[in-house]
Design an enzyme around this catalytic site. Sequence first.
Site, PDB file in Angstrom:
ATOM      1  N   GLY A 210       0.814  -1.264  -0.110  1.00 42.79           N
ATOM      2  CA  GLY A 210       0.025   0.153  -0.089  1.00 42.79           C
ATOM      3  C   GLY A 210       1.064   1.181  -0.181  1.00 42.79           C
ATOM      4  O   GLY A 210       2.011   1.193  -0.119  1.00 42.79           O
ATOM      5  N   ASN A 211       0.177   2.226   0.201  1.00 49.25           N
ATOM      6  CA  ASN A 211       1.046   3.465   0.248  1.00 49.25           C
ATOM      7  C   ASN A 211       0.437   4.496   1.382  1.00 49.25           C
ATOM      8  O   ASN A 211      -0.702   4.128   2.084  1.00 49.25           O
ATOM      9  CB  ASN A 211       1.298   4.249  -0.981  1.00 49.25           C
ATOM     10  CG  ASN A 211      -0.232   4.476  -1.621  1.00 49.25           C
ATOM     11  OD1 ASN A 211      -0.910   5.419  -1.048  1.00 49.25           O
ATOM     12  ND2 ASN A 211      -0.564   4.186  -2.672  1.00 49.25           N
TER      13      ASN A 211
END
Length: 402
Positions: A210-211
Amino acid sequence: MLKGKHIILGITGGIAAYKSVSLLRLLVKGGAEVQVVITPAGKEFITPVTLSALSGKPVVSEFFTANTGEWHSHVDLGLWADCMVIAPATASSIAKMANGVADNMLITTYLSAKSPVFIAPAMDLDMMAHPSTHRNIELLRSYGNNIIEPETGFLASGLTGKGRMEEPEKIVEVLDRFFEKNENQSLAGKKVLITAGPTYEAIDPVRFIGNYSSGKMGFALAAEASRRGAEVVLVSGPVSLDTPSGNIRRVDVRSAREMLAACESEFDTADIAIFCAAVADYAPEQVADRKIKRGDMPEMTLRLVRNPDIAATLGSRRRDGQTLVGFALETDNEMENGRSKLRRKNLDMVVVNSMRDAGAGFSGDTNKITVVTAEGDEKSFPLKSKSEVAADIIDCIEDLSV
Ligand code: C5P
């Protein structure tokens, strides 16, 4: 803009309450209908007689009128108001509002208010600088209240510092601007598609790539577009944000592929598409159906495959009359990268922000942007709150469409 507006003027117990008289006069002069609600401490500083004479309405302070037993409904007041202004707001009332301590009529009215609320703090510099005041003001801001920042100057204590209530003329200007903005229905009849937040690309049932995207910028854009009368579809990756109020349909997705599928079914009927999401460029080729065990492996290799580019996919099949906007969050060569994205993805405008600018980017409440258009125009803005940035971006989109 104040003409005919229903405004609750909340007055709390601080020296600056004397300025509330001028504020009340200006509001009434501007054509607003003003209901004053004052705290018991407020009445020590300014008499209800002055306030009722100027507003043309009895001042409300208690839950009941003592001799008749008439109940003052804070709920009805909250529904009646187009906006509520609390000026001055003391440290004590700010703390009560932030924490829902509903022990007087003003705080119950605040808690019942459906309308936007403006809070003008006023206190001595040390009280203003105290971490608890900071925390309470930030809490109030996070609930969506508008803080009218106090000025730095000469204070009643004789000291000089931050804590002077903003001047009544300036408060009226803030309200004027708010009503002007609120009545702008420039996107009425338009459908706006917005992507927001990160994507999560599953590795196994418990892990993902993810980020740090918070989704705040995309959600602020959704709120602003809806405020301007648009029908908004907000396709959001996993975020911990509430959907803003208004005509906003939220579609929650996880991965880039899900986000693309959700956008594809909305895109053809959209007039404007804003690709604000931080979409993962790659996803694991295989998703393990059971949790991958650590085992004895000293290393592990994860094979990734390219995700679809949502902006580019939709940009390649855009129809006439659609406006497409992308984002470019860069660490270097910002403008060049922004311009190349504009071309590659067939967009009309790209909002560039740089990780090098303090306060810009993913998770904070502020952003600093430069807008580049397919026409070659470039416009830079100073650091602002994400809701102000959203208004600037939509102004730029509207400028493109004319
Ligand atoms: O190429 P880059 O990822 O930097 O481009 C950013 C822009 O493209 C953003 O508007 C983002 O929402 C969009 N994008 C997308 N799908 C991807 C990657 C980026 O829509 N897979």
